[in-house]
Every structure is written in structure tokens, then in C-alpha cells.
Design a protein around this motif. Structure first.
Motif, PDB file in Angstrom:
ATOM      1  N   GLY A   1       1.218  13.274 -25.703  1.00 53.87           N
ATOM      2  CA  GLY A   1       0.510  12.177 -25.065  1.00 53.87           C
ATOM      3  C   GLY A   1       0.606  12.205 -23.557  1.00 53.87           C
ATOM      4  N   VAL A   2       0.632  13.427 -22.989  1.00 52.56           N
ATOM      5  CA  VAL A   2       0.829  13.615 -21.558  1.00 52.56           C
ATOM      6  C   VAL A   2      -0.462  14.149 -20.927  1.00 52.56           C
ATOM      7  CG1 VAL A   2       2.036  15.065 -19.871  1.00 52.56           C
ATOM      8  CG2 VAL A   2       3.304  13.971 -21.714  1.00 52.56           C
ATOM      9  N   PRO A   3      -0.879  13.662 -19.766  1.00 53.17           N
ATOM     10  CA  PRO A   3      -2.068  14.213 -19.090  1.00 53.17           C
ATOM     11  C   PRO A   3      -1.786  15.601 -18.531  1.00 53.17           C
ATOM     12  CG  PRO A   3      -1.067  12.500 -17.737  1.00 53.17           C
ATOM     13  CD  PRO A   3      -0.341  12.476 -19.052  1.00 53.17           C
ATOM     14  N   LEU A   4      -2.635  16.558 -18.868  1.00 51.89           N
ATOM     15  CA  LEU A   4      -2.427  17.941 -18.432  1.00 51.89           C
ATOM     16  C   LEU A   4      -2.386  18.090 -16.912  1.00 51.89           C
ATOM     17  CD1 LEU A   4      -2.142  20.942 -19.082  1.00 51.89           C
ATOM     18  CD2 LEU A   4      -4.638  21.081 -19.262  1.00 51.89           C
ATOM     19  N   PRO A   5      -3.276  17.441 -16.128  1.00 53.39           N
ATOM     20  CA  PRO A   5      -3.208  17.608 -14.663  1.00 53.39           C
ATOM     21  C   PRO A   5      -1.856  17.203 -14.080  1.00 53.39           C
ATOM     22  CG  PRO A   5      -5.304  16.637 -15.291  1.00 53.39           C
ATOM     23  CD  PRO A   5      -4.448  16.637 -16.524  1.00 53.39           C
ATOM     24  N   ALA A   6      -1.278  16.116 -14.572  1.00 54.30           N
ATOM     25  CA  ALA A   6       0.023  15.677 -14.061  1.00 54.30           C
ATOM     26  C   ALA A   6       1.105  16.699 -14.401  1.00 54.30           C
ATOM     27  CB  ALA A   6       0.378  14.313 -14.645  1.00 54.30           C
ATOM     28  N   TYR A   7       1.044  17.231 -15.600  1.00 52.16           N
ATOM     29  CA  TYR A   7       2.011  18.252 -16.011  1.00 52.16           C
ATOM     30  C   TYR A   7       1.860  19.515 -15.158  1.00 52.16           C
ATOM     31  CZ  TYR A   7       4.439  21.631 -18.996  1.00 52.16           C
ATOM     32  OH  TYR A   7       5.286  22.604 -19.465  1.00 52.16           O
ATOM     33  N   ALA A   8       0.608  19.922 -14.913  1.00 58.27           N
ATOM     34  CA  ALA A   8       0.345  21.116 -14.110  1.00 58.27           C
ATOM     35  C   ALA A   8       0.883  20.956 -12.698  1.00 58.27           C
ATOM     36  CB  ALA A   8      -1.158  21.406 -14.075  1.00 58.27           C
ATOM     37  N   ASP A   9       0.742  19.760 -12.119  1.00 58.75           N
ATOM     38  CA  ASP A   9       1.269  19.522 -10.779  1.00 58.75           C
ATOM     39  C   ASP A   9       2.782  19.679 -10.745  1.00 58.75           C
ATOM     40  OD1 ASP A   9      -1.163  19.039  -9.557  1.00 58.75           O
ATOM     41  OD2 ASP A   9      -1.088  16.872  -9.902  1.00 58.75           O
ATOM     42  N   ALA A  10       3.451  19.190 -11.788  1.00 56.72           N
ATOM     43  CA  ALA A  10       4.914  19.240 -11.818  1.00 56.72           C
ATOM     44  C   ALA A  10       5.431  20.675 -11.905  1.00 56.72           C
ATOM     45  CB  ALA A  10       5.439  18.410 -12.986  1.00 56.72           C
ATOM     46  N   ILE A  11       4.751  21.519 -12.645  1.00 54.21           N
ATOM     47  CA  ILE A  11       5.270  22.874 -12.871  1.00 54.21           C
ATOM     48  C   ILE A  11       4.704  23.907 -11.898  1.00 54.21           C
ATOM     49  CG2 ILE A  11       5.600  22.396 -15.326  1.00 54.21           C
ATOM     50  CD1 ILE A  11       3.112  24.107 -15.873  1.00 54.21           C
TER      51      ILE A  11
ATOM     52  N   ALA B   1       7.146   9.246 -23.603  1.00 49.97           N
ATOM     53  CA  ALA B   1       8.530   9.499 -24.021  1.00 49.97           C
ATOM     54  C   ALA B   1       9.530   8.954 -23.020  1.00 49.97           C
ATOM     55  CB  ALA B   1       8.758  11.002 -24.209  1.00 49.97           C
ATOM     56  N   ALA B   2       9.116   8.758 -21.760  1.00 52.88           N
ATOM     57  CA  ALA B   2      10.032   8.227 -20.757  1.00 52.88           C
ATOM     58  C   ALA B   2      10.473   6.820 -21.118  1.00 52.88           C
ATOM     59  CB  ALA B   2       9.373   8.242 -19.385  1.00 52.88           C
ATOM     60  N   HIS B   3       9.575   6.029 -21.705  1.00 53.27           N
ATOM     61  CA  HIS B   3       9.925   4.672 -22.112  1.00 53.27           C
ATOM     62  C   HIS B   3      10.925   4.697 -23.268  1.00 53.27           C
ATOM     63  CE1 HIS B   3       6.771   3.363 -19.462  1.00 53.27           C
ATOM     64  NE2 HIS B   3       5.871   4.066 -20.124  1.00 53.27           N
TER      65      HIS B   3
ATOM     66  N   ALA C   1       9.909  11.962 -18.929  1.00 47.98           N
ATOM     67  CA  ALA C   1      11.133  12.177 -19.707  1.00 47.98           C
ATOM     68  C   ALA C   1      11.687  13.574 -19.422  1.00 47.98           C
ATOM     69  CB  ALA C   1      10.848  12.009 -21.199  1.00 47.98           C
ATOM     70  N   LYS C   2      13.005  13.715 -19.532  1.00 45.00           N
ATOM     71  CA  LYS C   2      13.645  14.947 -19.089  1.00 45.00           C
ATOM     72  C   LYS C   2      13.379  16.143 -19.994  1.00 45.00           C
ATOM     73  CE  LYS C   2      17.993  13.395 -21.195  1.00 45.00           C
ATOM     74  NZ  LYS C   2      19.409  13.081 -20.921  1.00 45.00           N
ATOM     75  N   HIS C   3      12.990  15.935 -21.259  1.00 48.40           N
ATOM     76  CA  HIS C   3      12.770  17.058 -22.167  1.00 48.40           C
ATOM     77  C   HIS C   3      11.293  17.432 -22.315  1.00 48.40           C
ATOM     78  CE1 HIS C   3      16.957  16.987 -23.258  1.00 48.40           C
ATOM     79  NE2 HIS C   3      16.876  15.734 -23.677  1.00 48.40           N
ATOM     80  N   THR C   4      10.415  16.708 -21.658  1.00 46.82           N
ATOM     81  CA  THR C   4       8.982  16.927 -21.869  1.00 46.82           C
ATOM     82  C   THR C   4       8.535  18.309 -21.415  1.00 46.82           C
ATOM     83  OG1 THR C   4       8.465  14.571 -21.717  1.00 46.82           O
ATOM     84  CG2 THR C   4       6.682  16.111 -21.258  1.00 46.82           C
ATOM     85  N   VAL C   5       8.946  18.740 -20.236  1.00 48.46           N
ATOM     86  CA  VAL C   5       8.509  20.032 -19.712  1.00 48.46           C
ATOM     87  C   VAL C   5       8.939  21.171 -20.624  1.00 48.46           C
ATOM     88  CG1 VAL C   5       8.844  21.690 -17.833  1.00 48.46           C
ATOM     89  CG2 VAL C   5       8.357  19.301 -17.304  1.00 48.46           C
TER      90      VAL C   5
END
Length: 316
Positions: free
Chosen positions: A119-129, A275-277, A49-53
Motif C-alpha cells: 500500500g505504498v506509492p511507488l514515486p515516494a519509494y523511488a525517491d527514498a532509494i 505500516a508506519a501506523h 516503517a523501518k522494514h518497508t524498504v
């Protein structure tokens, strides 16, 4: 003989009436904005989702600032505690002093809290940022330029940095030195480009893009530490930050190898951000045509009803 050099700003603060506007703070703010902007684009491209980061950054950034300051104060405690020192100076973050190691470590704690709430996996978030963090560091290093701090050894290179400042003890530093702030800023931009390329080429996931950023950054940091002449603790002839770089580099490379074998590829887009759904459902609802109150939408167009009546008549 005069040599060319990079001039330093005469001051790092402007006053808007009684309000001080500090360049060091602006460099950090610009870095945060860049990191969130790029991280959001990458997160959405991965199916988030666009506001998650941005929502998670509300947790990660304050934790990171506190962690960076704590690391600096702990490792350079002699600057703030002891005879003739003012402990309250430890709170003057605008004068510089943010350790990237503490910022990343405690910032990760804040990100973990934010990820848990979303409800977001930290590794996936870390990769994005990850590449955004590298660019944020590139921006933040220019705050050292405004503060005339963390420069390197004296040099005659044409891109040397001119320093002329009064130290807290009243002594004056004047000369041309290695612009380590510039070296690290350029290195961080290169790290960001490396992560972007590798992520696209090898489809890095499960925290591997972040691990690549960490490993690449530590290589440059170790070299830049060799050039710096600011006061630092030494262990076996190496500055403390050199040892930290070595330990963190080994850990990052080990993570890359182990996770790469156990969990190759990237997380499925529909598994990273609930949140993307919700966004998809909202967009779907907004795209449906409005129906006037007291009426119902027809089940089928008139032409379809006419054709059905003809078929019934032919069979009767």
C-alpha cells in the motif's frame, strides 16, 4: 619507459572447497545491502516503517537482476548466439554482463508489485532509494575490475588500468587502458551525493529525486561510453548505450519539470506507508506499564481523590 598503473586482480574467484566465491557476485551483494540500508534510513525519516524498504526489495532485486541480464543478452546477442557460440553462456551471470537500463526498468516492475502489496506509492519509494541505487552501482562496478572487463582506450595516464587476460577465442589482451570502471564508480558516488543534497535543499518528492538520479547518471554514462572499446552496436556513429542515455536523460528532465510544476514539495508523511501506523501502535502498546492479572489500573492518584473529597465536604 615504465609508467604507473592500477593493477588488475589475477583472478576474480576463490574456491571454498568445491564452492566458487565470485568477486563479481559479492560486489553486487554489497551494493544491494548498501542500497537497502540507506533507503531504509531515508524512508523512516520520511515517515515510513523501518522494514518497508527491505520487504519491497525482495521483489525489486530479483526483477532487477533478470532485467539487467536480459538487456545485456539482447543488446549483445552476438556474444551468445550464432556460429561457434554457446547459448548456455547467456546464463553465466557471474562472468559479467548486467545492463543498468534493463535492471532499472524491470526492477521498477518488481518494486511496483512490492509497493502495491504494502500500500505504498511507488514515486515516494523511488525517491527514498534513489541515492542508494547510485551507491549500489558504484559498488557493482568493482566487479568489472575483478573480471578485467569493460575497460577503455589505451592510455599512458598514471592511473591507467593494467589488463592481462585470455579471451574466449584464445587471444591475449595485455596493456594499460582507461579504468572506466573506476570513473563510473566515482561518478555514481557523486550522483548519490548530488541527490542527497538536492533532496534536502529543495524537498524533492513525487519521484523527482529518482528522476534527478537518472538524469545525472546518464550524463556520466554517455561520457564513459565514449572511452570504452568493448564490442557494441553503433547507430549513426554512436554506441547503443549513448543513444539510450540521451533518450533516458530527456525523459528524466521532462519528468522533473512537469512534476515539479504540478506537484511541488513532498508527500505528507502519514500518506506514504500504512505500516508506519502499525509500528506506532505497537510501540505505544509496548510502552504502557503492565497491570497484574485480576487488578485494574486506578483512574486517578490518591492525592487527586483526597482533594476531591475535601471539595465535596466544603460545599455540603
Amino acid at each position: 619507459m615504465d609508467i604507473a598503473y592500477i593493477p588488475s586482480p589475477s583472478r576474480g574467484v576463490l574456491y571454498l572447497g568445491p564452492i566458487p566465491l565470485r568477486a563479481y557476485a559479492f560486489c553486487i551483494i554489497i551494493g544491494v545491502v548498501v542500497a537497502v540500508w540507506l533507503g531504509s534510513k531515508r524512508w523512516v525519516a520520511r515517515g515510513g516503517a523501518k522494514h518497508t524498504v527491505g520487504d519491497i526489495a525482495v521483489w525489486a532485486v530479483p526483477f532487477g537482476l533478470v532485467g539487467g541480464r536480459l538487456y545485456h543478452v539482447i543488446t549483445d546477442h552476438q556474444l551468445y548466439f550464432g556460429d561457434g557460440k554457446n547459448p548456455w553462456n547467456a546464463f553465466k551471470i557471474w562472468e559479467g554482463g548486467l545492463g543498468i537500463w534493463g535492471a532499472i526498468a524491470l526492477g521498477a516492475v518488481g518494486a511496483w508489485i512490492g509497493c502495491r502489496r504494502r500500500g505504498v506509492p511507488l514515486p515516494a519509494y523511488a525517491d527514498a532509494i534513489a541515492p542508494g541505487i547510485a551507491l549500489a552501482q558504484a559498488c557493482g562496478r568493482w566487479g568489472n575490475w575483478f573480471n578485467q572487463e569493460l575497460y577503455g582506450k589505451a592510455t599512458t595516464l598514471p592511473w591507467g588500468l593494467e589488463i592481462h587476460k585470455v579471451q574466449p577465442d584464445g587471444s591475449i589482451v595485455s596493456g594499460v587502458y582507461q579504468p572506466t570502471f573506476l570513473y563510473e564508480s566515482i561518478w555514481c558516488v557523486g550522483v548519490a551525493l548530488l541527490v542527497l543534497w538536492a533532496d534536502r535543499r529543495y524537498t524533492l518528492g513525487h519521484g523527482r529525486a529518482f528522476a534527478l538520479y537518472v538524469a545525472a547518471y546518464t550524463v556520466g554514462r554517455a561520457w564513459i561510453e565514449y572511452l570504452r572499446i568493448d564490442e557494441a552496436h553503433h547507430i549513426l556513429g554512436l554506441r547503443l548505450n549513448d543513444w539510450t542515455s540521451i533518450v533516458v536523460f530527456v525523459g528524466a528532465v521532462a519528468y522533473l519539470l512537469i512534476v515539479g510544476r504540478k506537484r511541488p514539495g513532498r508527500e505528507a508523511p502519514d500518506s506514504i506507508d500504512p505500516a508506519a501506523h502499525e509500528d506506532e501502535l505497537t510501540e505505544s502498546a509496548e510502552s504502557e506499564p503492565d497491570v497484574p492479572a485480576g487488578t485494574t489500573a486506578p483512574d486517578a492518584p490518591d492525592s487527586a481523590v483526597t482533594d476531591r473529597d475535601k471539595d465535596l465536604k466544603n460545599h455540603s
